[in-house]
Design a protein around this motif. Structure first.
Motif, PDB file in Angstrom:
ATOM      1  N   UNK A 121       0.737  -1.239  -0.045  1.00  0.00           N
ATOM      2  CA  UNK A 121       0.070   0.049  -0.077  1.00  0.00           C
ATOM      3  C   UNK A 121       0.971   1.343   0.212  1.00  0.00           C
ATOM      4  N   UNK A 122       0.248   2.276  -0.890  1.00  0.00           N
ATOM      5  CA  UNK A 122       0.937   3.584  -0.615  1.00  0.00           C
ATOM      6  C   UNK A 122       2.625   3.550  -1.161  1.00  0.00           C
ATOM      7  N   UNK A 123       2.521   3.011  -2.179  1.00  0.00           N
ATOM      8  CA  UNK A 123       4.060   2.902  -2.766  1.00  0.00           C
ATOM      9  C   UNK A 123       4.420   4.179  -3.681  1.00  0.00           C
ATOM     10  N   UNK A 124       5.436   5.066  -3.114  1.00  0.00           N
ATOM     11  CA  UNK A 124       5.893   6.092  -4.052  1.00  0.00           C
ATOM     12  C   UNK A 124       6.095   5.527  -5.597  1.00  0.00           C
ATOM     13  N   UNK A 125       5.825   6.657  -6.427  1.00  0.00           N
ATOM     14  CA  UNK A 125       6.100   6.500  -7.827  1.00  0.00           C
ATOM     15  C   UNK A 125       7.190   7.211  -8.395  1.00  0.00           C
ATOM     16  N   UNK A 126       7.840   6.727  -9.423  1.00  0.00           N
ATOM     17  CA  UNK A 126       9.190   7.502  -9.916  1.00  0.00           C
ATOM     18  C   UNK A 126       8.538   8.123 -11.157  1.00  0.00           C
ATOM     19  N   UNK A 148       8.231   2.007 -10.704  1.00  0.00           N
ATOM     20  CA  UNK A 148       8.476   2.707 -11.867  1.00  0.00           C
ATOM     21  C   UNK A 148       7.399   1.738 -12.733  1.00  0.00           C
ATOM     22  N   UNK A 149       6.153   2.704 -13.185  1.00  0.00           N
ATOM     23  CA  UNK A 149       5.365   1.880 -14.020  1.00  0.00           C
ATOM     24  C   UNK A 149       5.519   2.139 -15.472  1.00  0.00           C
ATOM     25  N   UNK A 150       5.379   1.023 -16.290  1.00  0.00           N
ATOM     26  CA  UNK A 150       5.573   0.957 -17.811  1.00  0.00           C
ATOM     27  C   UNK A 150       6.029  -0.388 -18.134  1.00  0.00           C
ATOM     28  N   UNK A 151       6.136  -1.216 -17.493  1.00  0.00           N
ATOM     29  CA  UNK A 151       6.717  -2.382 -17.958  1.00  0.00           C
ATOM     30  C   UNK A 151       5.678  -3.174 -18.411  1.00  0.00           C
ATOM     31  N   UNK A 152       5.745  -4.205 -19.599  1.00  0.00           N
ATOM     32  CA  UNK A 152       4.618  -5.086 -20.114  1.00  0.00           C
ATOM     33  C   UNK A 152       5.445  -6.324 -20.496  1.00  0.00           C
TER      34      UNK A 152
END
Length: 236
Positions: free
Chosen positions: A63-68, A122-126
């Motif tokens: 929960x509540x993970x910071x993003x880059x 770090x969002x964006x992986x597929x």
């Protein structure tokens, strides 16, 4: 790393087991899926299970993970995030709770090391089912919002409607292949006339200088009367 387990393990095996256990709990990075998008953080759940004593154990939701974000100075590029997106979680070496709450150059608030609690997403992986082709030019998909000055050098092609709020300055010629509708005033310092068409207006047209049709002046031309009820002569 292999070791033999028996009723009387050797010192070497004891050390090997301790090292193996320490490595299993030294977390560096892992792949997760977004389960909730908060205002500034995300919730996510790791998608690769742990194995303990040959038993598969699913990890809980983080929960509540910071993003880059991509940012520097006062500039940033922020991408929208959706539930179901994949991300990579980078696990900090030490507890970063103090830093996250604005404290630089301080001791960690807790002694934990390589702990899941200190993850950054770090969002964006597929995976292979959704991965994108690598383009030959910078490619952006989706709606965009920009705040700040924008400078562009080079040609620009746009398909679709364009709405501008504010003044516009064009240093150069303007060609319009289509109609122009104006609800305000048109001013021209040097109006050379209309080519290939007529001028039609359903409102009053005013000019502060003379208007001519061919060589005939609107200010100076005269008509001769041909009697009551008859048309006047052509202009002189």
């Amino acid at each position: 790393m292999n070791y033999n387990s028996n009723e009387n393990p050797s010192l070497e095996n004891v050390l090997l087991m301790a090292i193996a256990e320490a490595l299993r709990n030294t977390h560096t990075s892992l792949i997760a899926k977004v389960t909730k998008v908060n205002q500034k953080t995300i919730n996510c759940i790791p998608v690769i299970s742990r194995v303990v004593n040959d038993e598969k154990i699913d990890l809980p939701e983080f929960a509540e993970v910071p993003i880059l974000n991509f940012l520097g100075g006062s500039s940033s590029i922020q991408m929208p995030i959706s539930v179901g997106d994949y991300c990579i979680l980078f696990v900090s070496e030490r507890c970063f709770d103090g830093w996250y709450n604005g404290q630089d150059f301080e001791k960690p608030l807790e002694a934990r090391i390589h702990d899941y609690s200190d993850s950054i997403a770090f969002v964006g992986l597929k995976n292979k089912d959704g991965e994108l082709d690598i383009p030959t030019v910078i490619t952006m998909l989706g709606d965009a919002y920009q705040k700040g000055d924008y400078v562009h050098e080079g040609d620009r092609d746009q398909t679709g409607d364009y709405t501008l709020t504010g003044d516009q300055t064009i240093n150069g010629n303007l060609q319009v292949n289509g109609n122009i509708t104006c609800t305000g005033t048109i001013s021209a310092a040097n109006f050379s006339g209309l080519g290939g068409g007529s001028l039609t207006s359903n409102v009053e047209i005013q000019s502060s200088i003379d208007v001519k049709s061919g060589s005939i002046s609107l200010n100076d031309h005269t008509h001769t009367s041909n009697g009551i009820g008859n048309e006047t002569s052509t202009s002189n």
